[in-house]
Design a protein around this motif. Structure first.
Motif, short mmCIF file in Angstrom:
data_model
loop_
_atom_site.label_atom_id
_atom_site.label_comp_id
_atom_site.label_asym_id
_atom_site.label_seq_id
_atom_site.Cartn_x
_atom_site.Cartn_y
_atom_site.Cartn_z
N THR A 27 0.85 -1.18 0.00
CA THR A 27 0.00 0.00 0.00
C THR A 27 0.89 1.24 0.00
OG1 THR A 27 -0.10 0.19 2.41
CG2 THR A 27 -1.80 -1.18 1.33
N VAL A 28 0.31 2.36 -0.42
CA VAL A 28 1.04 3.62 -0.42
C VAL A 28 1.52 3.94 1.00
CG1 VAL A 28 0.84 6.10 -0.84
CG2 VAL A 28 -0.19 4.48 -2.45
N ASN A 29 0.67 3.73 1.99
CA ASN A 29 1.06 4.00 3.38
C ASN A 29 2.22 3.12 3.82
OD1 ASN A 29 -0.79 6.05 3.87
ND2 ASN A 29 -2.38 4.60 4.48
N THR A 30 2.21 1.86 3.44
CA THR A 30 3.30 0.96 3.81
C THR A 30 4.60 1.40 3.17
OG1 THR A 30 1.73 -0.87 4.05
CG2 THR A 30 4.04 -1.45 3.85
N VAL A 31 4.53 1.80 1.92
CA VAL A 31 5.74 2.31 1.25
C VAL A 31 6.25 3.54 2.01
CG1 VAL A 31 6.64 3.38 -0.86
CG2 VAL A 31 5.11 1.41 -1.02
N LEU A 46 6.05 8.29 -6.11
CA LEU A 46 5.19 7.26 -6.69
C LEU A 46 4.46 7.77 -7.93
CD1 LEU A 46 3.73 5.68 -3.44
CD2 LEU A 46 5.25 4.56 -5.08
N LYS A 47 4.08 9.03 -7.93
CA LYS A 47 3.44 9.62 -9.10
C LYS A 47 4.41 9.63 -10.29
CE LYS A 47 1.07 13.86 -10.63
NZ LYS A 47 0.26 13.18 -11.58
N ILE A 48 5.66 9.99 -10.04
CA ILE A 48 6.67 9.99 -11.11
C ILE A 48 6.87 8.57 -11.62
CG2 ILE A 48 9.12 10.35 -11.61
CD1 ILE A 48 8.91 12.82 -9.67
N LEU A 49 6.95 7.60 -10.71
CA LEU A 49 7.11 6.21 -11.13
C LEU A 49 5.91 5.74 -11.95
CD1 LEU A 49 8.65 4.67 -7.88
CD2 LEU A 49 9.80 5.00 -10.09
N GLN A 59 -6.70 -0.28 -6.66
CA GLN A 59 -7.54 0.11 -5.52
C GLN A 59 -8.25 -1.12 -4.98
OE1 GLN A 59 -7.84 3.61 -4.81
NE2 GLN A 59 -8.85 3.08 -2.91
N LYS A 60 -8.07 -1.41 -3.68
CA LYS A 60 -8.78 -2.50 -3.01
C LYS A 60 -9.41 -1.90 -1.76
CE LYS A 60 -6.07 -6.44 -4.51
NZ LYS A 60 -5.23 -7.56 -4.08
N GLY A 61 -10.70 -1.66 -1.82
CA GLY A 61 -11.37 -1.00 -0.71
C GLY A 61 -10.84 0.41 -0.55
N ARG A 62 -10.38 0.72 0.64
CA ARG A 62 -9.85 2.07 0.90
C ARG A 62 -8.35 2.17 0.63
NH1 ARG A 62 -12.29 3.99 6.56
NH2 ARG A 62 -10.61 5.46 6.21
N GLU A 63 -7.72 1.05 0.33
CA GLU A 63 -6.26 1.03 0.14
C GLU A 63 -5.88 1.07 -1.33
OE1 GLU A 63 -4.05 1.23 2.49
OE2 GLU A 63 -5.21 0.74 4.26
N ARG A 64 -4.80 1.78 -1.63
CA ARG A 64 -4.21 1.77 -2.97
C ARG A 64 -2.92 0.97 -2.91
NH1 ARG A 64 -2.82 7.22 -5.13
NH2 ARG A 64 -2.61 6.17 -7.09
N TYR A 65 -2.85 -0.08 -3.69
CA TYR A 65 -1.65 -0.92 -3.73
C TYR A 65 -0.76 -0.51 -4.89
CZ TYR A 65 -3.30 -4.04 -0.11
OH TYR A 65 -3.71 -4.55 1.09
N CYS A 66 0.53 -0.43 -4.63
CA CYS A 66 1.54 -0.10 -5.64
C CYS A 66 2.05 -1.42 -6.21
CB CYS A 66 2.71 0.65 -5.02
SG CYS A 66 2.24 2.07 -4.04
#
Length: 109
Positions: A27-31, A46-49, A59-66
């Motif tokens: 997730t973005v938060n974990t990163v 992450l946006k640049i990547l 998107q899975k529920g409220r989380e965004r996975y990278c």
């Protein structure tokens, strides 16, 4: 602005993010938790990547996975690989030079 893989790997934080995501989708938060920089700074990286095609988001529920897109790193790998022989030759030459110096020093002792 058009971005490419070389812009993605130009920054050490982005290279570390790529390394981190190469092991698993996070997730973005974990990163963000893995780094000593602000959450907005990680979001910008992450946006640049994403713009470079190296990372996509799911998107899975409220989380965004990278999720890493390793095939899009191939152009950088190919560019770097073409210089592999050149550097190996230079390192071999340097090693031979050091061996000669060591042999010379042993003879002078």
């Amino acid at each position: 602005m058009r971005r490419d893989v070389f812009q993605a790997i130009a920054d050490p934080v982005r290279r570390d993010i790529i390394q981190l995501l190469s092991k698993e989708a996070l997730t973005v938060n974990t990163v963000a938790e893995k780094f000593d920089v602000s959450r907005p700074a990680i979001s910008k990286h992450l946006k640049i990547l994403e713009e470079c095609g190296i990372v996509t988001f799911n998107q899975k529920g409220r989380e965004r996975y990278c999720i890493i897109q390793p095939k899009n790193l191939i152009p950088a790998f190919l560019w770097i690989d073409q210089y592999k022989n050149l550097w190996e030759e230079k390192l071999d030459s340097f090693e031979n030079y050091l061996t000669q110096l060591q042999n010379k020093n042993k003879k002078n002792e």
